[in-house]
Design a protein around this motif. Structure first.
Motif, PDB file in Angstrom:
ATOM      1  N   VAL A  73      64.490  26.086 -13.745  1.00  0.00           N
ATOM      2  CA  VAL A  73      63.664  27.418 -14.192  1.00  0.00           C
ATOM      3  C   VAL A  73      63.914  27.376 -11.646  1.00  0.00           C
ATOM      4  CG1 VAL A  73      61.480  27.446 -13.668  1.00  0.00           C
ATOM      5  CG2 VAL A  73      62.787  26.962 -15.821  1.00  0.00           C
ATOM      6  N   PHE A  74      63.195  28.632 -11.016  1.00  0.00           N
ATOM      7  CA  PHE A  74      63.168  28.371 -10.202  1.00  0.00           C
ATOM      8  C   PHE A  74      62.139  29.001  -9.699  1.00  0.00           C
ATOM      9  CE2 PHE A  74      68.077  28.339  -9.688  1.00  0.00           C
ATOM     10  CZ  PHE A  74      68.273  27.652  -8.249  1.00  0.00           C
ATOM     11  N   CYS A  75      61.340  28.640  -9.254  1.00  0.00           N
ATOM     12  CA  CYS A  75      60.327  29.090  -8.472  1.00  0.00           C
ATOM     13  C   CYS A  75      60.183  29.447  -6.801  1.00  0.00           C
ATOM     14  CB  CYS A  75      58.814  28.346  -8.481  1.00  0.00           C
ATOM     15  SG  CYS A  75      58.001  27.188 -10.305  1.00  0.00           S
ATOM     16  N   GLY A  76      60.427  30.455  -6.679  1.00  0.00           N
ATOM     17  CA  GLY A  76      60.886  30.888  -4.752  1.00  0.00           C
ATOM     18  C   GLY A  76      61.810  29.766  -4.998  1.00  0.00           C
ATOM     19  N   LEU A  77      61.800  28.679  -3.284  1.00  0.00           N
ATOM     20  CA  LEU A  77      62.453  27.878  -3.337  1.00  0.00           C
ATOM     21  C   LEU A  77      63.212  26.845  -3.951  1.00  0.00           C
ATOM     22  CD1 LEU A  77      62.267  28.808   0.789  1.00  0.00           C
ATOM     23  CD2 LEU A  77      63.789  29.698  -0.879  1.00  0.00           C
ATOM     24  N   ASN A  78      62.194  26.140  -5.077  1.00  0.00           N
ATOM     25  CA  ASN A  78      62.409  25.045  -5.580  1.00  0.00           C
ATOM     26  C   ASN A  78      62.755  25.365  -7.157  1.00  0.00           C
ATOM     27  OD1 ASN A  78      59.504  23.264  -3.766  1.00  0.00           O
ATOM     28  ND2 ASN A  78      58.670  25.152  -4.480  1.00  0.00           N
ATOM     29  N   GLU A  79      63.719  23.846  -7.191  1.00  0.00           N
ATOM     30  CA  GLU A  79      63.892  24.231  -8.822  1.00  0.00           C
ATOM     31  C   GLU A  79      64.118  23.007  -9.272  1.00  0.00           C
ATOM     32  OE1 GLU A  79      68.895  23.205 -10.086  1.00  0.00           O
ATOM     33  OE2 GLU A  79      68.746  23.230  -7.559  1.00  0.00           O
TER      34      GLU A  79
ATOM     35  N   LYS B  47      68.678  17.188 -15.795  1.00  0.00           N
ATOM     36  CA  LYS B  47      68.480  16.386 -15.404  1.00  0.00           C
ATOM     37  C   LYS B  47      67.448  15.369 -14.353  1.00  0.00           C
ATOM     38  CE  LYS B  47      73.514  17.741 -13.706  1.00  0.00           C
ATOM     39  NZ  LYS B  47      74.658  17.937 -12.501  1.00  0.00           N
ATOM     40  N   MET B  48      66.414  16.301 -14.833  1.00  0.00           N
ATOM     41  CA  MET B  48      65.078  15.757 -14.255  1.00  0.00           C
ATOM     42  C   MET B  48      64.924  16.247 -13.211  1.00  0.00           C
ATOM     43  SD  MET B  48      63.525  15.782 -17.754  1.00  0.00           S
ATOM     44  CE  MET B  48      62.447  14.109 -17.774  1.00  0.00           C
ATOM     45  N   TYR B  49      65.029  16.599 -12.499  1.00  0.00           N
ATOM     46  CA  TYR B  49      64.532  16.766 -11.146  1.00  0.00           C
ATOM     47  C   TYR B  49      63.569  17.993 -10.241  1.00  0.00           C
ATOM     48  CZ  TYR B  49      68.889  19.490  -9.863  1.00  0.00           C
ATOM     49  OH  TYR B  49      70.340  19.685  -9.874  1.00  0.00           O
ATOM     50  N   LEU B  50      62.914  17.947  -9.781  1.00  0.00           N
ATOM     51  CA  LEU B  50      62.176  18.880  -8.824  1.00  0.00           C
ATOM     52  C   LEU B  50      62.985  19.103  -7.533  1.00  0.00           C
ATOM     53  CD1 LEU B  50      60.312  21.589  -8.451  1.00  0.00           C
ATOM     54  CD2 LEU B  50      58.995  19.186  -7.686  1.00  0.00           C
ATOM     55  N   LYS B  51      63.587  19.830  -6.680  1.00  0.00           N
ATOM     56  CA  LYS B  51      64.266  19.748  -5.979  1.00  0.00           C
ATOM     57  C   LYS B  51      64.178  21.033  -4.883  1.00  0.00           C
ATOM     58  CE  LYS B  51      68.952  20.218  -3.684  1.00  0.00           C
ATOM     59  NZ  LYS B  51      70.345  20.775  -4.134  1.00  0.00           N
ATOM     60  N   THR B  52      63.332  20.734  -3.575  1.00  0.00           N
ATOM     61  CA  THR B  52      62.452  21.591  -2.671  1.00  0.00           C
ATOM     62  C   THR B  52      63.631  21.851  -1.696  1.00  0.00           C
ATOM     63  OG1 THR B  52      61.845  20.763  -0.907  1.00  0.00           O
ATOM     64  CG2 THR B  52      60.528  20.587  -3.755  1.00  0.00           C
ATOM     65  N   PRO B  53      63.690  22.832  -0.467  1.00  0.00           N
ATOM     66  CA  PRO B  53      63.907  22.969   0.567  1.00  0.00           C
ATOM     67  C   PRO B  53      63.962  21.604   1.509  1.00  0.00           C
ATOM     68  CG  PRO B  53      62.415  24.657   0.306  1.00  0.00           C
ATOM     69  CD  PRO B  53      62.190  23.514  -0.216  1.00  0.00           C
ATOM     70  N   SER B  54      63.471  20.573   1.144  1.00  0.00           N
ATOM     71  CA  SER B  54      63.277  19.577   2.112  1.00  0.00           C
ATOM     72  C   SER B  54      63.842  18.409   0.948  1.00  0.00           C
ATOM     73  CB  SER B  54      61.838  19.254   2.991  1.00  0.00           C
ATOM     74  OG  SER B  54      60.803  19.142   2.355  1.00  0.00           O
TER      75      SER B  54
ATOM     76  N   LEU C 235      58.457  15.715 -18.570  1.00  0.00           N
ATOM     77  CA  LEU C 235      58.427  17.236 -18.394  1.00  0.00           C
ATOM     78  C   LEU C 235      58.145  17.446 -20.122  1.00  0.00           C
ATOM     79  CD1 LEU C 235      59.571  19.900 -16.579  1.00  0.00           C
ATOM     80  CD2 LEU C 235      62.134  19.988 -18.349  1.00  0.00           C
ATOM     81  N   ALA C 236      56.931  18.203 -19.556  1.00  0.00           N
ATOM     82  CA  ALA C 236      56.621  18.698 -21.353  1.00  0.00           C
ATOM     83  C   ALA C 236      56.562  21.077 -21.299  1.00  0.00           C
ATOM     84  CB  ALA C 236      55.152  18.773 -21.357  1.00  0.00           C
ATOM     85  N   ILE C 237      57.291  21.149 -22.117  1.00  0.00           N
ATOM     86  CA  ILE C 237      57.553  22.244 -21.870  1.00  0.00           C
ATOM     87  C   ILE C 237      56.889  23.176 -23.523  1.00  0.00           C
ATOM     88  CG2 ILE C 237      59.961  24.102 -22.118  1.00  0.00           C
ATOM     89  CD1 ILE C 237      61.567  22.004 -21.608  1.00  0.00           C
ATOM     90  N   TYR C 238      56.221  23.966 -22.883  1.00  0.00           N
ATOM     91  CA  TYR C 238      55.714  24.828 -24.082  1.00  0.00           C
ATOM     92  C   TYR C 238      56.165  26.019 -24.006  1.00  0.00           C
ATOM     93  CZ  TYR C 238      52.341  26.988 -26.944  1.00  0.00           C
ATOM     94  OH  TYR C 238      51.550  27.135 -27.774  1.00  0.00           O
ATOM     95  N   LYS C 239      57.071  26.317 -24.970  1.00  0.00           N
ATOM     96  CA  LYS C 239      57.611  28.059 -25.185  1.00  0.00           C
ATOM     97  C   LYS C 239      57.668  28.651 -27.172  1.00  0.00           C
ATOM     98  CE  LYS C 239      61.837  30.275 -24.889  1.00  0.00           C
ATOM     99  NZ  LYS C 239      63.493  29.449 -23.950  1.00  0.00           N
TER     100      LYS C 239
END
Length: 362
Positions: free
Chosen positions: A254-260, A265-272, A280-284
């Motif tokens: 899932v991409f939120c702007g520049l954040n992935e 793999k259970m990680y949040l990747k930002t530009p830096s 991680l909770a997923i409601y769908k």
């Protein structure tokens, strides 16, 4: 607008005299972008500005023209010159969104007339007016002990404690708390007795627990009051962060702007930087899926909305397990105590509080 012009002129000509009033003046200016209640601080300065402008124009015209009409005409000319600029100066924004307004009106249809709404105080008066329903507290009563107990029902992780709190406040109210204080019970002793269910009784009126979207931004302070430590005399300030413009790129990302956010793999990747995700909770599609790792990291909610929109919330451990996050954002609740009756997330989620705890079949 004419008053602001006059006030600006007064400031230029009398700045040193005015310095002592600057703090109040700046508070008054907050009414343009902040709460409208700050206008009470601005009103005297507007009166000063208009009077000063009028006085200047009188002095300029009195020697040449002994006619008040020309003085008034001069003021009107200034006002008419400034009016086209007004949209750029003041942008009035609704304090209640149209969606929330509609949901408050809808409360009148989906709840019995004798109902009482358990929610944070900011919109208590709005609910009383738009839904014609009673609330436990509003802007006129948030200074009483029940505000603390309402905050605890948001911040605590135990649904039984949340239910016991609602039951106790419903049955003994502020009057009962004041009586307990007069009987030399300490605030912490009263809290413990309420949490343990010492004052529980079947609810006399239909009671509903309402969560609204504005409370996400306010949760840090609600949580601060709700986690109050009576010995340390402070609580835990843990706000809930939200990532905007989120879209699904694949089954695992899932991409939120520049954040992935990588779900697999259970990680949040930002530009830096790259941050691990603990839980991680997923409601769908009205289903909740929880993924957890035995490691340090963030707690993240991924909530799928209508029209392929996705809301992502970043939390610490304590807010993640709070009733606010579990019942409102994740719609995860204990049917022994609550019953989901209206779900218009993120605008409003409404639960009916059971008259008394239900015995559920195993």
């Amino acid at each position: 607008l004419a008053s602001l012009v006059g006030l600006a002129l007064f400031l230029i000509m009398n700045f040193r005299k005015f310095m002592v009033f600057l703090p109040l003046f700046f508070i008054g200016l907050m009414s343009f972008k902040g709460a409208e209640r700050f206008a009470m601080y601005l009103a005297p300065f507007l009166g000063l500005g208009f009077g000063y402008l009028f006085d200047m124009l009188v002095k300029l015209n009195i020697k040449k023209i002994n006619n008040v009409k020309n003085v008034v005409a001069s003021i009107m000319a200034i006002v008419l010159t400034i009016i086209p600029l007004a949209p750029n100066i003041v942008i009035a924004e609704p304090k209640i969104t149209p969606q929330l307004y509609a949901d408050f009106v809808n409360l009148n249809k989906i709840t019995p007339k004798s109902s009482v709404i358990w929610t944070w105080w900011d919109y208590g008066t709005a609910i009383e007016f738009l839904a014609n329903r009673a609330t436990f507290h509003d802007g006129q009563s948030q200074i009483y002990p029940k505000t603390y107990f309402i905050a605890t029902s948001y911040s605590d992780s135990n649904p039984e404690i949340a239910y016991n709190t609602i039951s106790a406040i419903s049955n003994i109210g502020n009057t009962g708390i004041e009586k307990l204080l007069k009987e030399k019970n300490t605030p912490q002793e009263i809290r413990d007795k309420i949490f343990e269910g010492k004052f529980n009784a079947p609810l006399k009126r239909p009671t509903y627990f309402a969560f609204t979207g504005d409370e996400i931004g306010k949760f840090g302070w609600i949580n601060y009051f709700g986690t109050w430590d009576f010995k340390k005399k402070k609580g835990i300030f843990e706000p809930i962060g939200q990532l905007g413009d989120c879209k699904k790129k694949s089954e695992d990302t899932v991409f939120c702007g520049l954040n992935e956010i990588n779900i697999k793999k259970m990680y949040l990747k930002t530009p830096s930087l790259k941050l691990n995700i603990n839980t991680l909770a997923i409601y769908k599609d009205k289903k909740l899926t929880i993924k957890s790792l035995d490691s340090d990291g963030l707690y993240i909610d991924v909530v799928y909305l209508k029209n392929s929109k996705i809301n992502v919330y970043i939390l610490q451990r304590q807010p993640f397990y709070s009733m606010f996050n579990q019942m409102y954002i994740l719609r995860d609740y204990d049917p022994k105590y609550f019953n989901l009756v209206y779900d218009n997330f993120p605008t409003m989620v409404l639960y009916e509080v059971n008259k008394e705890p239900k015995e559920l079949s195993k």
